[in-house]
Motif scaffolding. Structure first.
Motif, short mmCIF file in Angstrom:
data_model
loop_
_atom_site.label_atom_id
_atom_site.label_comp_id
_atom_site.label_asym_id
_atom_site.label_seq_id
_atom_site.Cartn_x
_atom_site.Cartn_y
_atom_site.Cartn_z
N MET A 1 0.84 -1.20 -0.12
CA MET A 1 0.20 0.01 -0.10
C MET A 1 0.85 1.22 -0.09
N LYS A 2 0.52 2.26 -0.93
CA LYS A 2 1.21 3.46 -1.10
C LYS A 2 0.05 4.53 -0.81
N PHE A 3 0.58 5.60 -0.13
CA PHE A 3 -0.26 6.72 0.22
C PHE A 3 0.14 8.09 -0.11
N THR A 4 -0.43 9.16 -0.56
CA THR A 4 -0.14 10.62 -0.55
C THR A 4 -1.06 11.38 0.19
N ILE A 5 -0.46 12.23 0.82
CA ILE A 5 -1.47 13.29 1.57
C ILE A 5 -1.18 14.54 1.05
N SER A 6 -2.12 15.34 0.60
CA SER A 6 -1.80 17.13 0.12
C SER A 6 -2.96 17.75 0.91
N LEU A 7 -2.60 19.08 1.02
CA LEU A 7 -3.28 20.08 1.74
C LEU A 7 -3.80 21.12 0.93
N SER A 8 -4.82 21.55 0.86
CA SER A 8 -5.21 23.04 0.35
C SER A 8 -4.55 24.13 1.07
N ASP A 9 -4.35 25.28 0.42
CA ASP A 9 -3.83 26.18 0.99
C ASP A 9 -4.62 26.76 2.25
N ALA A 10 -5.72 26.66 2.32
CA ALA A 10 -6.65 26.92 3.49
C ALA A 10 -6.48 26.07 4.80
N ALA A 11 -6.35 24.70 4.26
CA ALA A 11 -6.13 23.76 5.19
C ALA A 11 -4.70 23.81 6.12
N ARG A 12 -3.73 24.16 5.29
CA ARG A 12 -2.32 24.33 5.67
C ARG A 12 -2.33 25.61 6.60
N HIS A 13 -2.84 26.47 6.12
CA HIS A 13 -3.04 28.05 6.83
C HIS A 13 -3.63 27.69 8.30
N THR A 14 -4.85 27.04 8.09
CA THR A 14 -5.60 27.16 9.35
C THR A 14 -4.90 26.17 10.41
N ILE A 15 -4.41 25.05 10.19
CA ILE A 15 -3.58 24.18 10.96
C ILE A 15 -2.40 25.11 11.54
N THR A 16 -1.87 25.59 10.87
CA THR A 16 -0.61 26.69 11.42
C THR A 16 -1.17 27.54 12.29
N LEU A 17 -2.22 28.29 11.91
CA LEU A 17 -2.50 29.45 12.70
C LEU A 17 -3.06 28.91 14.13
N ALA A 18 -3.82 27.53 14.18
CA ALA A 18 -4.23 27.08 15.34
C ALA A 18 -3.08 26.90 16.29
N THR A 19 -2.09 25.97 15.65
CA THR A 19 -0.93 25.67 16.34
C THR A 19 -0.22 26.91 16.99
N LEU A 20 -0.08 27.88 16.20
CA LEU A 20 0.67 29.22 16.65
C LEU A 20 -0.13 29.88 17.80
N GLU A 21 -1.29 30.16 17.79
CA GLU A 21 -2.04 30.88 18.72
C GLU A 21 -2.05 29.90 19.91
N ALA A 22 -2.22 28.87 19.88
CA ALA A 22 -2.34 27.82 21.05
C ALA A 22 -1.19 28.12 21.80
N TYR A 23 0.07 27.99 21.15
CA TYR A 23 1.37 28.24 21.65
C TYR A 23 1.79 29.43 22.26
N VAL A 24 1.39 30.32 21.45
CA VAL A 24 1.86 31.88 21.93
C VAL A 24 0.80 32.47 23.08
N LEU A 25 -0.40 32.17 22.74
CA LEU A 25 -1.40 32.93 23.55
C LEU A 25 -2.23 31.98 24.42
N GLY A 26 -1.99 30.68 24.10
CA GLY A 26 -3.14 29.74 24.98
C GLY A 26 -4.45 29.82 24.78
N ASP A 27 -5.36 29.62 25.82
CA ASP A 27 -6.66 29.83 25.78
C ASP A 27 -7.00 31.09 26.63
N GLY A 28 -6.04 32.15 26.63
CA GLY A 28 -6.38 33.34 27.27
C GLY A 28 -6.31 33.68 28.74
N ARG A 29 -6.24 32.45 29.19
CA ARG A 29 -5.91 32.61 30.69
C ARG A 29 -4.42 32.82 31.09
N PRO A 30 -4.15 33.46 32.31
CA PRO A 30 -2.77 33.97 32.66
C PRO A 30 -1.92 32.66 32.79
#
Length: 234
Positions: free
Chosen positions: A1-30
């Protein structure tokens, strides 16, 4: 079995944005920063004449009801069912094909020391045990993990770099992101398996066109927040 996985620009952007915000700002609590997060993936797949299955992630929906911490993220099992109900009506041509979660680390040395861009045993166990996901994805779901850390020094980078066929990394400002991809499948006995952490028959096509300038930094991420934003609708 062989597989390829591609992402739309929107999917790649939203995954990266979500990861970044959770890392830098967390959930808004101190002092609640560097948190993991998760979401669900919709798209489609097909098998070609040579037996390779191609997955395309069209969109990612972040789960805001998941319980986040620095070392884990626990999904709300009702969230994916609720979202699926809506997607069945709005986008019946798309299938729930997988999930995404993030890993967070302090620095590059820590990631390299423990190979933090790999899936953990808990990641794989949770993935293999997700009956709803496997049913919706016709027993062939995908799992994506995005790892993030902060770089001490920012060097010029032209595009994503591949660690192996299913893992690539790229830089944005003072942050490095890794994307790891795995595919679930049924073995000859009908048991669930995952391509997991090994030289993989999964090829990730990230198609990153990001150019990162030397010494570039994201302004908000490099200073402490002066004040909390006002609540929406206040």
């Amino acid at each position: 079995m062989k597989f390829t996985i591609s992402l739309s620009d929107a999917a790649r952007h939203t995954i990266t944005l979500a990861t970044l915000e959770a890392y830098v700002l967390g959930d808004g609590r101190p002092r609640r920063t560097k948190l993991e997060t998760l979401g669900y993936l919709w798209g489609f797949s097909r098998e070609d004449s040579k037996g390779t299955t191609h997955f395309h992630v069209d969109l990612m929906s972040l789960s805001i009801s998941a319980k986040r911490s620095r070392n884990s993220v626990k999904p709300n099992d009702q969230a994916v069912r609720l979202k699926s109900e809506l997607m069945d009506r709005w986008a019946p041509h798309l299938t729930l094909i997988g999930d995404f979660h993030s890993h967070t680390y302090e620095n590059l040395a820590e990631v390299r020391d423990i190979r933090g861009f790999e899936f953990s045993d808990a990641d794989e166990a949770s993935f293999l045990d997700d009956d709803f996901l496997w049913e919706r994805a016709n027993d062939q779901p995908i799992m994506l993990a995005m790892t993030i850390c902060k770089l001490a020094r920012v060097h010029e980078k032209h595009a994503a770099e591949t660690i192996r066929s299913n893992i690539a990394h790229f830089d944005v400002g003072e942050f490095r992101f890794w994307l790891n991809a795995a595919v679930g499948f049924l073995d000859a006995s009908g048991s669930r398996r995952c391509t997991g952490n090994r030289p993989s028959n999964v090829k990730l096509r990230i198609d990153s066109r990001f150019y990162n300038y030397s010494r570039d930094r994201l302004v908000v991420a490099t200073r402490a927040l002066i004040s909390s934003p006002s609540p929406m609708g206040a």
